[in-house]
Each structure stands twice: as structure tokens, then as C-alpha cells.
Design a protein around this motif. Structure first.
Motif, PDB file in Angstrom:
ATOM      1  N   UNK A   1       1.902   6.428 -25.949  1.00  0.00           N
ATOM      2  CA  UNK A   1       2.932   5.496 -25.488  1.00  0.00           C
ATOM      3  C   UNK A   1       3.658   6.030 -24.262  1.00  0.00           C
ATOM      4  N   UNK A   2       3.932   7.345 -24.300  1.00  0.00           N
ATOM      5  CA  UNK A   2       4.697   7.967 -23.212  1.00  0.00           C
ATOM      6  C   UNK A   2       3.826   8.375 -22.030  1.00  0.00           C
ATOM      7  N   UNK A   3       2.510   8.294 -22.181  1.00  0.00           N
ATOM      8  CA  UNK A   3       1.610   8.704 -21.108  1.00  0.00           C
ATOM      9  C   UNK A   3       1.519  10.205 -20.928  1.00  0.00           C
ATOM     10  N   UNK A   4       1.793  10.955 -22.014  1.00  0.00           N
ATOM     11  CA  UNK A   4       1.720  12.419 -21.952  1.00  0.00           C
ATOM     12  C   UNK A   4       0.265  12.859 -22.125  1.00  0.00           C
ATOM     13  N   UNK A   5      -0.458  12.926 -21.012  1.00  0.00           N
ATOM     14  CA  UNK A   5      -1.910  13.134 -21.066  1.00  0.00           C
ATOM     15  C   UNK A   5      -2.292  14.461 -21.705  1.00  0.00           C
ATOM     16  N   UNK A   6      -1.677  15.544 -21.256  1.00  0.00           N
ATOM     17  CA  UNK A   6      -2.066  16.869 -21.754  1.00  0.00           C
ATOM     18  C   UNK A   6      -1.789  17.007 -23.242  1.00  0.00           C
TER      19      UNK A   6
ATOM     20  N   UNK B   1      -3.672  -8.466 -18.204  1.00  0.00           N
ATOM     21  CA  UNK B   1      -2.917  -7.824 -17.122  1.00  0.00           C
ATOM     22  C   UNK B   1      -3.850  -7.064 -16.178  1.00  0.00           C
ATOM     23  N   UNK B   2      -4.891  -6.425 -16.746  1.00  0.00           N
ATOM     24  CA  UNK B   2      -5.839  -5.696 -15.895  1.00  0.00           C
ATOM     25  C   UNK B   2      -6.463  -6.623 -14.857  1.00  0.00           C
ATOM     26  N   UNK B   3      -6.853  -7.816 -15.291  1.00  0.00           N
ATOM     27  CA  UNK B   3      -7.463  -8.773 -14.365  1.00  0.00           C
ATOM     28  C   UNK B   3      -6.447  -9.260 -13.334  1.00  0.00           C
ATOM     29  N   UNK B   4      -5.214  -9.504 -13.763  1.00  0.00           N
ATOM     30  CA  UNK B   4      -4.174  -9.943 -12.835  1.00  0.00           C
ATOM     31  C   UNK B   4      -3.903  -8.890 -11.762  1.00  0.00           C
ATOM     32  N   UNK B   5      -3.825  -7.643 -12.156  1.00  0.00           N
ATOM     33  CA  UNK B   5      -3.592  -6.567 -11.192  1.00  0.00           C
ATOM     34  C   UNK B   5      -4.775  -6.450 -10.231  1.00  0.00           C
ATOM     35  N   UNK B   6      -5.997  -6.569 -10.759  1.00  0.00           N
ATOM     36  CA  UNK B   6      -7.196  -6.478  -9.913  1.00  0.00           C
ATOM     37  C   UNK B   6      -7.219  -7.615  -8.897  1.00  0.00           C
ATOM     38  N   UNK B   7      -6.838  -8.830  -9.308  1.00  0.00           N
ATOM     39  CA  UNK B   7      -6.758  -9.958  -8.382  1.00  0.00           C
ATOM     40  C   UNK B   7      -5.727  -9.674  -7.296  1.00  0.00           C
ATOM     41  N   UNK B   8      -4.594  -9.096  -7.694  1.00  0.00           N
ATOM     42  CA  UNK B   8      -3.548  -8.754  -6.733  1.00  0.00           C
ATOM     43  C   UNK B   8      -4.075  -7.772  -5.689  1.00  0.00           C
TER      44      UNK B   8
ATOM     45  N   UNK C   1       3.881  -9.040 -13.636  1.00  0.00           N
ATOM     46  CA  UNK C   1       5.237  -8.501 -13.819  1.00  0.00           C
ATOM     47  C   UNK C   1       5.922  -9.123 -15.027  1.00  0.00           C
ATOM     48  N   UNK C   2       5.638 -10.395 -15.283  1.00  0.00           N
ATOM     49  CA  UNK C   2       6.243 -11.057 -16.444  1.00  0.00           C
ATOM     50  C   UNK C   2       5.696 -10.499 -17.754  1.00  0.00           C
ATOM     51  N   UNK C   3       4.427 -10.065 -17.722  1.00  0.00           N
ATOM     52  CA  UNK C   3       3.795  -9.573 -18.938  1.00  0.00           C
ATOM     53  C   UNK C   3       4.030  -8.093 -19.175  1.00  0.00           C
ATOM     54  N   UNK C   4       4.006  -7.284 -18.101  1.00  0.00           N
ATOM     55  CA  UNK C   4       4.120  -5.821 -18.260  1.00  0.00           C
ATOM     56  C   UNK C   4       4.870  -5.239 -17.073  1.00  0.00           C
ATOM     57  N   UNK C   5       6.165  -5.487 -16.994  1.00  0.00           N
ATOM     58  CA  UNK C   5       6.932  -5.066 -15.799  1.00  0.00           C
ATOM     59  C   UNK C   5       7.005  -3.560 -15.608  1.00  0.00           C
ATOM     60  N   UNK C   6       6.853  -2.783 -16.692  1.00  0.00           N
ATOM     61  CA  UNK C   6       7.000  -1.331 -16.573  1.00  0.00           C
ATOM     62  C   UNK C   6       5.677  -0.611 -16.358  1.00  0.00           C
ATOM     63  N   UNK C   7       4.559  -1.318 -16.392  1.00  0.00           N
ATOM     64  CA  UNK C   7       3.264  -0.652 -16.205  1.00  0.00           C
ATOM     65  C   UNK C   7       3.192  -0.027 -14.835  1.00  0.00           C
ATOM     66  N   UNK C   8       2.648   1.175 -14.765  1.00  0.00           N
ATOM     67  CA  UNK C   8       2.649   1.925 -13.514  1.00  0.00           C
ATOM     68  C   UNK C   8       1.897   1.195 -12.405  1.00  0.00           C
ATOM     69  N   UNK C   9       0.735   0.608 -12.731  1.00  0.00           N
ATOM     70  CA  UNK C   9      -0.026  -0.067 -11.678  1.00  0.00           C
ATOM     71  C   UNK C   9       0.648  -1.353 -11.223  1.00  0.00           C
TER      72      UNK C   9
END
Length: 561
Positions: A387-392, A510-517, A537-545
């Protein structure tokens, strides 16, 4: 000779002894209270050693020696017979037949007085009377089951142990006393010593098996029970012990049958009521478990397992997360650090708001400090890392889980952890295992398609995705397949066609929407880029991409809400 025939022989001998004349004890006998004379009399010493060892076989040996003794008066022999019988009746009721002869206690025998006082829970005045009178005070634990009497019995054991005499029955009584004062590990050690001194001291085996079953060592407990005398195995006491081991082994069907039979014979045994409720919860039969838990609430509403089962019934049956957490918090107040309560609470809290997820991390971390191999705690913390994106940290926890359990169920979490950390080889290993284990899983298929694309195996990836699209699947699954297929296209227009198909299947992709953008931004068509980004942005405003695309368009002078 079997245990039952041994103790039947004691009863017969006692009956015969009660029919003889009873001359006074000779001066200097152990039973007359002269310790020095008792130690000097080898026959009496041998008999008393067998009596204090206290096993069925040693009580029979004491009887044989009393009958064969050349220096004993008939009165002394009868006293020893009475003590042997009463000790057996107190310690081994499962083996004892009804007494058909007289059993009045002989007068003026210090050991007999000490025995009667202890049996009735009274503390005798200190009388110098040999090892028997030092041994007797411990017997109070059989009939008076309070912590005060247990503490007194432990003090009596310490005095007795200074004599250096091995006693299976004394160690068993010490075990009972330690259990009642909360020292279960010490009790188990005493039961084991009891069996070492006298393997036929079966109550020690019964109690040890119960403690072992309760501490995750039910297989060892079952082994102890298998060695118990056949004559004992028909008794309710033995059947309770055997039911405990099957319960501890997780053999729910067998245990439920045994526990039900026990409750028919002893419906007031609340511990078996709770075990039955537990099994029903494990089997998902919450409607039958609930009235049993209601009944147990009147016995001990603060019991650890009771509170855990209350929480499970509330959440798993009624979906009452708040009620489940109330029961768990009450349990953790009373049993802080309990791993089962802590983990179940952490799993429920992990699905809550930020404050609850933070509490979940603390609880899971606390469990992991005590048990570094706890898979459920690792899973809660892995979910938090993802959830936090803590990869390591996520990859490290995935490593630990994978090393502990190659059959771990949530391979999706392991796959995402390795992808997040950029460990493609490990992600591929997990994806392969996932596909083999769950060939119809849509998530596993998408993971494998992603691996093929990442490896650059475009032809294989295209064939795999086309094969999946030719079949059936959920709209979100098909949408993601079109999104992945877009990555394989040779030009932007072909990619856009695939992405449009993805959004037709699932407009919330959202992945497809970002790719279209991204594609429209690269084409300089900022209005269309803005159109698709606003949806993302309406669906996932905090997503990094999403945030990144927003910054790019803002820098290009595109107005965004």
C-alpha cells in the motif's frame, strides 16, 4: 497383571485384613511414630518406599511385602493395607472396584491421621512419623482444588523432596499444584518425571497429554496416551484426554465425535463445550456454535478462546467487523501480546482507515517480534508495504514468506512485491508457480502476460493474450488484456485502438486512461490528453503516474481542475 486386577487385589487384601485381630503396634514401629525405629526396620522401610512411590504396581508391591513380612504385627500389616487401598482409591479411581469389606482407619497411627487430614483438605500438625507422614500433606490437592491448597502442597513437596526419595505420585501431585498456580511448563516437567519414576502412573500421562495438546504438541500427547493401561481406556477420564489430543491435532471430525460423547456423559464440563464451539466455527457452522458460546459466557466471559471465537462468529458469520473488534480489544486487554488475538485483530484493522491500518501494523509487528516465522503477521505487514509502495521492505517480506511456505496462498501479493522492487526473475518464478497452481485464475494469467511483455517476448505474449481474449472472462480482465496488448503494438494509432477497446470493456481502467493521456500528449493533442487525465484523476488522484501526467500537462499550459 493389569492395573485393575492389581488394585482389585488390594481391595481383597484389605477386606481380609479387616477380619483379623488388631493387636497394638509394637513399640518402635514406624506406625507408632518412632522415626529412628522406622528407618531401622528394613521391612517397614521397603513397604513405605513403595507406598510413597504410589503407582498401581508399587502399591501392589507394598501389599505383597506387608503380607509376607516376618517382623510385622497383623495390626501394622492391616494399616499398610488400608493406606495402600485408600491411596489407590484417591489417585486411581478409574481402576478401583467397590470396597466390600470394612475400611475403618486403625487408631493411633500417625500416617493414617496425616492421610485422613490431607484427604479432607486439613493441614496436620507436624508429627515425626517417617516418610509417610511427610508425604501425606501433598494429597490434599486431590479433593481441594484451590490455589491456596496447591501452594501448601508445593511447600510440602519441597519438604518431602529433601528426603531424596523418588515418588511418581509426589511428582504427579506437584504437577497438579503447579498447574493450579499457573505454571503449566513446570507442571508438564513434573508429569514427565512422574512417568519416569513410574510409567504406570497414568494420571500423569493423561494430564501431560492435555498440556501437550494445548501447546501444539498433541502428537507427543497422543503417544503418551497410547501407553496407558487398557483397563483405563474405557474411563471417561481417558476419553476426555484422548479427545483433547484429537482436538489439538486439528482432527475436527474425530474430535467432534469424541467431544460430543464426552458431553453426553458430562454435560457440565465447560471446557468441552468451548472445544465443541471451536470446532463448529472451524467448520463454518456458526449457527450451532453461537448457542454454545452463549452458554459458555455464563462460565467465563473473559476466556481467551471464547473471545476469539466470539470475534470470528461476529465477523465471519454476521460481517460485524465492529463487534468482532470489540471482542478482540477486550481479549487483548486481558491477554496482551496473545498472537491469535493480535493477528486476527490486525487482519481486520488492515481493512480500515489510516488509523486502524497503523494499529494493524503495530499489532502484526508485535507478533512478529515474538515469532519471526508467523506467516499471518508477515502477510499483514507485506500488505502495508505494498500500500505504501515500500519496495525493499515488501520484497524482503516476500522473501521470508516464500522461504517459509512454498504453498503460500496469496501469490498475487508476492508477485506484486517483486514487481515493485524490480526483481523480474523472482516475479517470474512466482508467476509460473501461480499459473501452475491456479490455471483458471485471471490474475495469474495477467501476471504471466506481464512477465512475457517485460522480457521482450512479444510474439509469445501476443499469442498468449489473443488466446485469452478468444475465451471468456470478466470485463476488467478483458480490459487489462487489451491494455497489455496495446504495449505490443508497433505504432501509436494501433496502441490507441487497443486502449479504446480496453475502455469499452471497463471505463474505470486507470492504466488505460493514463496510457491514452501519454499518447495524446506525445502527439500534441493536449485537449484529448486532458480529457482522459481528468477521468484518471477522478478515479485515482494520488497515483504517482497520474500526478506525473498532471504535472506535465500543467507545465505545458493545460488547465486542469
Amino acid at each position: 497383571m493389569s492395573g485393575r486386577s492389581i488394585l482389585a487385589g488390594l481391595a481383597l487384601s484389605l477386606f481380609l485384613g479387616a477380619c483379623v485381630s488388631d493387636p497394638a503396634a509394637r513399640p518402635g514401629s514406624a506406625l507408632g511414630g518412632d522415626r529412628a525405629a522406622a528407618q531401622a526396620g528394613s521391612e517397614r522401610a521397603a513397604i513405605e518406599l513403595h507406598l510413597v512411590n504410589g503407582t498401581p504396581a508399587s502399591l501392589e508391591a507394598a501389599m505383597d511385602l506387608a503380607e509376607a513380612g516376618e517382623d510385622l504385627s497383623k495390626a501394622d500389616a492391616h494399616v499398610y493395607a488400608w493406606l495402600a487401598y485408600e491411596l489407590a482409591r484417591l489417585a486411581y479411581p478409574e481402576l478401583m472396584p467397590p470396597l466390600t469389606g470394612g475400611s475403618d482407619a486403625p487408631p493411633d497411627a500417625p500416617a493414617v491421621k496425616a492421610f485422613v487430614d490431607a484427604r479432607n483438605g486439613r493441614q496436620s500438625e507436624s508429627v515425626a512419623g517417617g516418610i509417610l507422614t511427610d508425604f501425606m500433606p501433598m494429597l490434599s490437592v486431590f479433593r481441594v482444588k484451590t490455589s491456596t491448597v496447591a501452594t501448601q502442597a508445593l511447600a510440602a513437596f519441597e519438604r518431602f523432596s529433601r528426603l531424596g526419595v523418588e515418588s511418581a505420585l509426589a511428582e504427579y501431585m506437584r504437577g497438579l499444584s503447579l498447574e493450579r498456580t499457573g505454571d503449566t511448563q513446570g507442571a508438564l516437567e513434573s508429569y514427565r518425571r512422574s512417568l519416569a519414576y513410574g510409567p504406570d502412573c497414568y494420571p500423569a500421562a493423561l494430564n501431560a497429554s492435555r498440556l501437550l495438546a494445548s501447546s501444539g504438541q498433541a502428537a507427543e500427547g497422543q503417544g503418551l496416551l497410547e501407553g496407558v493401561q487398557p483397563a483405563v481406556k474405557a474411563s471417561l477420564t481417558y476419553r476426555k484426554a484422548w479427545a483433547h489430543t484429537q482436538y489439538g491435532l486439528g482432527k475436527w471430525e474425530d474430535a467432534l465425535t469424541l467431544i460430543t460423547a464426552v458431553l453426553l456423559d458430562d454435560p457440565m464440563d465447560s471446557s468441552f463445550l468451548l472445544m465443541r464451539a471451536h470446532i463448529l466455527v472451524e467448520q463454518g457452522d456458526y449457527k450451532l456454535a453461537s448457542p454454545l458460546l452463549d452458554a459458555y459466557a455464563g462460565v467465563d466471559p473473559n476466556n481467551r478462546l471464547y473471545l476469539l471465537l466470539r470475534a470470528r462468529v461476529a465477523f465471519e458469520n454476521a460481517k460485524d467487523r465492529a463487534g468482532a473488534l470489540t471482542a478482540l480489544r477486550k481479549g487483548l486487554e486481558r491477554y496482551p501480546g496473545d498472537p491469535e488475538l493480535g493477528i486476527y485483530a490486525a487482519e481486520l484493522l488492515a481493512a480500515g482507515d489510516d488509523a486502524e491500518r497503523s494499529e494493524a501494523i503495530q499489532l502484526a509487528g508485535s507478533v512478529l517480534e515474538r515469532d519471526t516465522d508467523n506467516l499471518k503477521a508477515l502477510a499483514v505487514l507485506l500488505d502495508a508495504d505494498l500500500r505504501a509502495g515500500n519496495a525493499a521492505s515488501a520484497a524482503e517480506r516476500a522473501d521470508r514468506i516464500w522461504s517459509l511456505d512454498k504453498t503460500y496462498a496469496n501469490l498475487d501479493a508476492l508477485y506484486r512485491a517483486y514487481r515493485l522492487a524490480g526483481r523480474s526473475d523472482d516475479a517470474k518464478t512466482v508467476a509460473q508457480a501461480w499459473r501452475q497452481r491456479e490455471p483458471t485464475s485471471e490474475a495469474a494469467a495477467l501476471a504471466w502476460a506481464g512477465i512475457l511483455i517485460e522480457e521482450g517476448s512479444k510474439t509469445e505474449a501476443a499469442a498468449f493474450i489473443n488466446g485469452l481474449l478468444a475465451g471468456k472472462g470478466s470485463s476488467s480482465f478483458r480490459s487489462t488484456l487489451y491494455y497489455l496488448q496495446a504495449k505490443l503494438q508497433a505504432n501509436a494509432d494501433a496502441a490507441l485502438a487497443m486502449l479504446r477497446s480496453a475502455l469499452i470493456e471497463n471505463g474505470l481502467n486507470v492504466d488505460a486512461l493514463v496510457a491514452m493521456t501519454e499518447i495524446y500528449t506525445s502527439k500534441g493533442d493536449y485537449q484529448r490528453a486532458r480529457f482522459y487525465l481528468k477521468q484518471a484523476m477522478a478515479l485515482a488522484p494520488a497515483r504517482a503516474d497520474v500526478v506525473e501526467r498532471q504535472n506535465v500537462l500543467t507545465q505545458l499550459g493545460v488547465a486542469l481542475p
